[in-house]
Design an enzyme around this catalytic site. Structure first.
Site, short mmCIF file in Angstrom:
data_model
loop_
_atom_site.label_atom_id
_atom_site.label_comp_id
_atom_site.label_asym_id
_atom_site.label_seq_id
_atom_site.Cartn_x
_atom_site.Cartn_y
_atom_site.Cartn_z
N TYR A 57 0.84 -1.20 0.00
CA TYR A 57 0.00 0.00 0.00
C TYR A 57 0.88 1.25 0.00
O TYR A 57 1.38 1.69 1.03
CB TYR A 57 -0.93 0.01 1.22
CG TYR A 57 -1.89 -1.14 1.30
CD1 TYR A 57 -2.16 -1.95 0.19
CD2 TYR A 57 -2.54 -1.43 2.48
CE1 TYR A 57 -3.04 -3.02 0.26
CE2 TYR A 57 -3.44 -2.50 2.57
CZ TYR A 57 -3.68 -3.28 1.46
OH TYR A 57 -4.56 -4.34 1.55
N GLN A 192 -8.71 -13.04 5.22
CA GLN A 192 -9.20 -11.73 4.77
C GLN A 192 -9.60 -11.86 3.30
O GLN A 192 -8.77 -12.19 2.45
CB GLN A 192 -8.13 -10.65 4.93
CG GLN A 192 -8.64 -9.28 4.53
CD GLN A 192 -7.64 -8.14 4.76
OE1 GLN A 192 -7.58 -7.21 3.97
NE2 GLN A 192 -6.88 -8.22 5.85
N ARG A 225 -15.05 -0.05 -2.68
CA ARG A 225 -14.14 1.08 -2.93
C ARG A 225 -14.88 2.39 -3.15
O ARG A 225 -14.45 3.25 -3.91
CB ARG A 225 -13.20 0.73 -4.09
CG ARG A 225 -12.57 -0.64 -3.87
CD ARG A 225 -11.49 -1.02 -4.82
NE ARG A 225 -11.14 -2.43 -4.61
CZ ARG A 225 -10.10 -3.05 -5.15
NH1 ARG A 225 -9.30 -2.39 -5.95
NH2 ARG A 225 -9.88 -4.32 -4.90
N ARG A 244 -10.30 3.06 -9.73
CA ARG A 244 -11.74 2.80 -9.65
C ARG A 244 -12.49 3.20 -10.91
O ARG A 244 -13.62 2.77 -11.13
CB ARG A 244 -12.32 3.51 -8.42
CG ARG A 244 -11.85 2.89 -7.11
CD ARG A 244 -12.33 3.67 -5.92
NE ARG A 244 -11.74 5.00 -5.86
CZ ARG A 244 -12.07 5.92 -4.95
NH1 ARG A 244 -13.01 5.65 -4.06
NH2 ARG A 244 -11.47 7.10 -4.94
N ALA A 295 -10.54 5.23 5.07
CA ALA A 295 -10.92 6.64 5.25
C ALA A 295 -9.70 7.49 4.91
O ALA A 295 -8.60 7.21 5.36
CB ALA A 295 -11.36 6.90 6.69
N ARG A 296 -9.94 8.54 4.12
CA ARG A 296 -8.84 9.41 3.71
C ARG A 296 -8.83 10.72 4.46
O ARG A 296 -7.98 11.57 4.23
CB ARG A 296 -8.91 9.63 2.20
CG ARG A 296 -8.88 8.32 1.44
CD ARG A 296 -8.90 8.50 -0.06
NE ARG A 296 -7.63 8.96 -0.58
CZ ARG A 296 -7.29 8.93 -1.86
NH1 ARG A 296 -8.15 8.48 -2.75
NH2 ARG A 296 -6.13 9.36 -2.26
#
Length: 327
Positions: A57, A192, A225, A244, A295-296
């Site tokens: 990431y 996951q 997303r 996206r 969360a951004r």
């Protein structure tokens, strides 16, 4: 907030767990550092004690941001969930199973799935350094790697548990057959996997397996997303380099809009957002232990955490599931 035990691991995680993929920036059109740190702090301040990240990431940036955000906080009050096995640096280039080419800051990086013992040890040391800690609560295989025997990967994680560098071992994206193979070597805490109102494939084989074997499921992409927030049917726009733009195309967007229109009155009646309703529904599905929510910024983080404040009656839950089943 609710807290749930993850399989037989002894770990207790916040049901809403902070998902740190987007703050890495890679594939997400970049990120704002302070907004990301504020999002982590807001999560912690609102009962979210568990943070899920991975070296991939942001090619290390997500881990570094988490390390900076939790510095000085009580480490025993926070659960760090991390991964290994998506390789991009030159020292491992060409090893493992080719996955895809990732674009990051104008450069292209071939990404390989590589779960060898040597690579696991290397990645864990790098992750501990970025996170600024001496142990990881849950270490997870990021993706299965066809070039490395599952037994080798599981034995490496078992060694790390014995060394105290990780508290529990988990996997991601494993099917029931792979879980069965892994169980010959180690007791896994969790799997996951992708799960949402639009993607319920795991209900066929994976959910029955984990229920029978007392494992946890960590559900990722519960809001697909951002598609299930509803905002992309309104004014929100994606940056050109946001993955996206292509990802959303796999879904029948008119059916998705019809679903959201059908369930939105329940959210309105409970003074909740669509995002919160989607997260709460997901948390109540059989086998689901933890729901990842990215969360951004702080506002998004607080909204996610408050999803667990919603109470759904049996009738409301059945109605939502009936609408979901039409997709």
């Amino acid at each position: 907030m609710e807290y749930r035990k993850l399989g037989e691991s002894g770990l207790e995680l916040s049901t809403i767990t902070y998902g740190a993929f987007a703050i890495g920036g890679t594939l997400w059109g970049g990120n704002e550092k302070q907004d990301s740190i504020n999002a982590i702090h807001a999560s912690l301040d609102n009962g979210v004690t568990s943070l899920d990240t991975a070296p991939f990431y942001g090619l290390g940036r997500s881990e570094e941001l988490i390390g900076e955000a939790i510095k000085g906080k009580s480490r025993d009050k926070i659960q760090l969930l991390n991964k290994f096995g998506l390789v991009w640096d030159g020292s491992n280039k060409g090893k493992g199973e080719f996955f895809f080419n990732a674009e990051d800051n104008g450069a292209t990086y071939p990404i390989y799935k590589f779960n060898s013992k040597a690579n696991i040890i290397k990645e864990v040391e790098e992750s501990l350094s970025r996170l600024g800690t001496d142990y990881i609560d849950l270490l997870q295989v990021h993706w299965p790697d066809a070039t490395t025997p599952i037994e080798e990967t599981m034995l490496a994680m078992d060694d790390l548990i014995k060394q105290g560098k990780i508290r529990a071992a988990g996997v991601c994206n494993y099917d029931a057959a792979q879980l069965t193979e892994a169980a010959k070597t180690i007791k896994l805490a969790s799997n996951q996997v992708s799960y949402s109102m639009l993607n319920r494939v795991i209900e066929k084989d994976v959910v029955p397996y984990v229920l029978e074997n007392n494992m946890g499921i960590i559900a990722y992409s519960p809001m697909e997303r951002g598609l299930l927030t509803g905002k992309y049917f309104k004014e929100a726009k994606l940056k050109e380099n946001d993955h996206r733009n292509g990802y959303f195309g796999q879904f029948g967007v008119e059916k998705v809009k019809a679903l959201l229109d059908a369930i939105e009155p329940i959210a309105v009646a409970k003074n909740a957002s669509l995002s919160q309703l989607v997260l709460r529904w997901t948390s109540l599905q059989p086998g689901i232990t933890v729901v990842l929510a990215g969360a951004r910024n702080a506002a998004q983080a607080i909204d996610n955490a408050k999803a667990m404040d919603i109470n759904l009656t049996d009738a409301e839950l059945q109605f939502i599931t009936a609408q979901v089943s039409k997709i």
